[in-house]
Design a protein around this motif. Structure first.
Motif, PDB file in Angstrom:
ATOM      1  N   ARG A 221     -38.252  29.338 -59.329  1.00 19.81           N
ATOM      2  CA  ARG A 221     -38.539  30.585 -58.621  1.00 19.81           C
ATOM      3  C   ARG A 221     -39.457  30.363 -57.423  1.00 19.81           C
ATOM      4  O   ARG A 221     -39.402  31.110 -56.455  1.00 19.81           O
ATOM      5  CB  ARG A 221     -39.149  31.603 -59.586  1.00 19.81           C
TER       6      ARG A 221
ATOM      7  N   PRO B 294     -36.882  26.724 -55.131  1.00 24.29           N
ATOM      8  CA  PRO B 294     -35.456  26.733 -55.504  1.00 24.29           C
ATOM      9  C   PRO B 294     -34.803  25.371 -55.253  1.00 24.29           C
ATOM     10  O   PRO B 294     -34.887  24.826 -54.153  1.00 24.29           O
ATOM     11  CB  PRO B 294     -34.865  27.815 -54.594  1.00 24.29           C
TER      12      PRO B 294
ATOM     13  N   ASP C  14     -27.677  31.665 -55.970  1.00 22.37           N
ATOM     14  CA  ASP C  14     -28.117  32.724 -55.061  1.00 22.37           C
ATOM     15  C   ASP C  14     -28.873  32.152 -53.862  1.00 22.37           C
ATOM     16  O   ASP C  14     -28.879  32.752 -52.782  1.00 22.37           O
ATOM     17  CB  ASP C  14     -29.006  33.733 -55.791  1.00 22.37           C
ATOM     18  N   HIS C  15     -29.520  30.994 -54.059  1.00 21.48           N
ATOM     19  CA  HIS C  15     -30.264  30.344 -52.968  1.00 21.48           C
ATOM     20  C   HIS C  15     -29.431  29.273 -52.271  1.00 21.48           C
ATOM     21  O   HIS C  15     -29.978  28.456 -51.521  1.00 21.48           O
ATOM     22  CB  HIS C  15     -31.562  29.738 -53.495  1.00 21.48           C
TER      23      HIS C  15
ATOM     24  N   THR D 169     -30.022  32.704 -66.110  1.00 16.67           N
ATOM     25  CA  THR D 169     -30.820  33.149 -64.964  1.00 16.67           C
ATOM     26  C   THR D 169     -31.076  32.008 -63.993  1.00 16.67           C
ATOM     27  O   THR D 169     -31.022  32.183 -62.772  1.00 16.67           O
ATOM     28  CB  THR D 169     -32.165  33.734 -65.454  1.00 16.67           C
ATOM     29  N   LEU D 170     -31.361  30.818 -64.536  1.00 18.43           N
ATOM     30  CA  LEU D 170     -31.605  29.646 -63.687  1.00 18.43           C
ATOM     31  C   LEU D 170     -30.377  29.305 -62.860  1.00 18.43           C
ATOM     32  O   LEU D 170     -30.475  29.062 -61.646  1.00 18.43           O
ATOM     33  CB  LEU D 170     -32.013  28.459 -64.555  1.00 18.43           C
TER      34      LEU D 170
ATOM     35  N   LEU E  15     -37.199  27.239 -65.084  1.00 20.30           N
ATOM     36  CA  LEU E  15     -36.852  28.474 -64.377  1.00 20.30           C
ATOM     37  C   LEU E  15     -38.035  28.975 -63.563  1.00 20.30           C
ATOM     38  O   LEU E  15     -37.874  29.381 -62.405  1.00 20.30           O
ATOM     39  CB  LEU E  15     -36.403  29.539 -65.377  1.00 20.30           C
TER      40      LEU E  15
ATOM     41  N   LEU F 280     -29.903  31.823 -60.123  1.00 25.84           N
ATOM     42  CA  LEU F 280     -30.918  31.650 -59.073  1.00 25.84           C
ATOM     43  C   LEU F 280     -30.536  30.512 -58.135  1.00 25.84           C
ATOM     44  O   LEU F 280     -30.647  30.644 -56.903  1.00 25.84           O
ATOM     45  CB  LEU F 280     -32.282  31.391 -59.722  1.00 25.84           C
TER      46      LEU F 280
END
Length: 236
Positions: free
Chosen positions: A90, A93, A141-142, A134-135, A86, A138
């Motif tokens: 960040r 990505p 989201d990218h 969360t990973l 993770l 992410l």
């Protein structure tokens, strides 16, 4: 000029695992396909002593100037493999994430309260489960894609480089999803939740993605943390 070849780097992240693949690929902006398999730990205590040369995975990527991952692989959900991944995601990505659960399952996983943990092991496993969600978020989201490759697949990821998925089978993937759903559904009954948490923690290694890299005449087996009982053969 020396011909470029596949490079496999086992990064010293201390206890845990992080493997960086770099393979020639003219279609990429810098001519290299880059993949990270797991990312080690995110625990500060793991990196308090650097005398062995251990390094956080995100520090290693920054030192190498790597700000793009074509592929990230989470072999299984344990703190010493996933939580560092993770941190790497960040700063770089991934375009694609391989993992072992239905790709949209993470959306139904609410954050777990680590304060109910009775010991460090339970706390770390809950942190890994939270970081898994969360990973996945992410990555999407990218603009990335989440996939759940299964045994029997052979995937071309770069010129001359294919990956054979040796495990988990569809049956095992479904069993893992069932265990995850049962765990989260029991979160309001602490004793039942912690019992299921410990049981899944003990079995998680054998849900690992097992990969075999094929590069020209070279074969590399990457079994995650599984043992002989974790390999359940190829889907028919």
């Amino acid at each position: 000029m020396e011909e470029k070849k596949l490079t496999v780097t086992f990064v010293n992240v201390g206890y845990g695992e992080a493997i960086l693949l770099e393979s020639p690929d003219p279609s990429k902006p810098d001519g290299v396909f880059t993949a990270l398999i797991d990312g080690g730990s995110a625990e500060d205590s793991e990196f308090a002593d650097r005398s062995s040369g251990r390094v956080r995975i995100e520090e290693y990527l920054e030192k190498r100037g790597i700000r793009r991952l074509d592929l990230a692989v989470s072999t299984h959900i344990h703190e010493d493999h996933l939580c560092g991944l993770l941190r790497a995601a960040r700063i770089a990505p991934p375009a694609v994430l391989w993992q072992t659960l239905p790709p949209d399952l993470y959306r139904s996983l609410r954050p777990l309260d680590g304060s109910v943990a009775r010991n460090l092991s339970e706390n770390k496993f809950m942190q890994a489960l939270n970081d898994y969600g969360t990973l996945c978020a992410l990555v999407e989201d990218h603009g990335g894609t989440i996939l759940a490759p299964k045994s029997g697949q052979e995937l071309v990821i770069a010129p001359d480089l294919t990956v054979q998925i040796l495990s988990p089978s569809t049956k095992k993937q479904l069993a893992l999803a069932d265990e995850i759903n049962a765990l989260y559904n029991s979160a309001n009954v602490c004793s039942t939740f912690l019992q299921r948490l410990d049981a899944l923690d003990a079995r998680m290694n054998n849900y690992s993605l097992i990969l075999r890299l094929n590069y020209r005449d070279t074969r590399i087996l990457l079994p995650g943390d599984t043992n002989v009982t974790g390999y359940d053969g190829i889907d028919p």
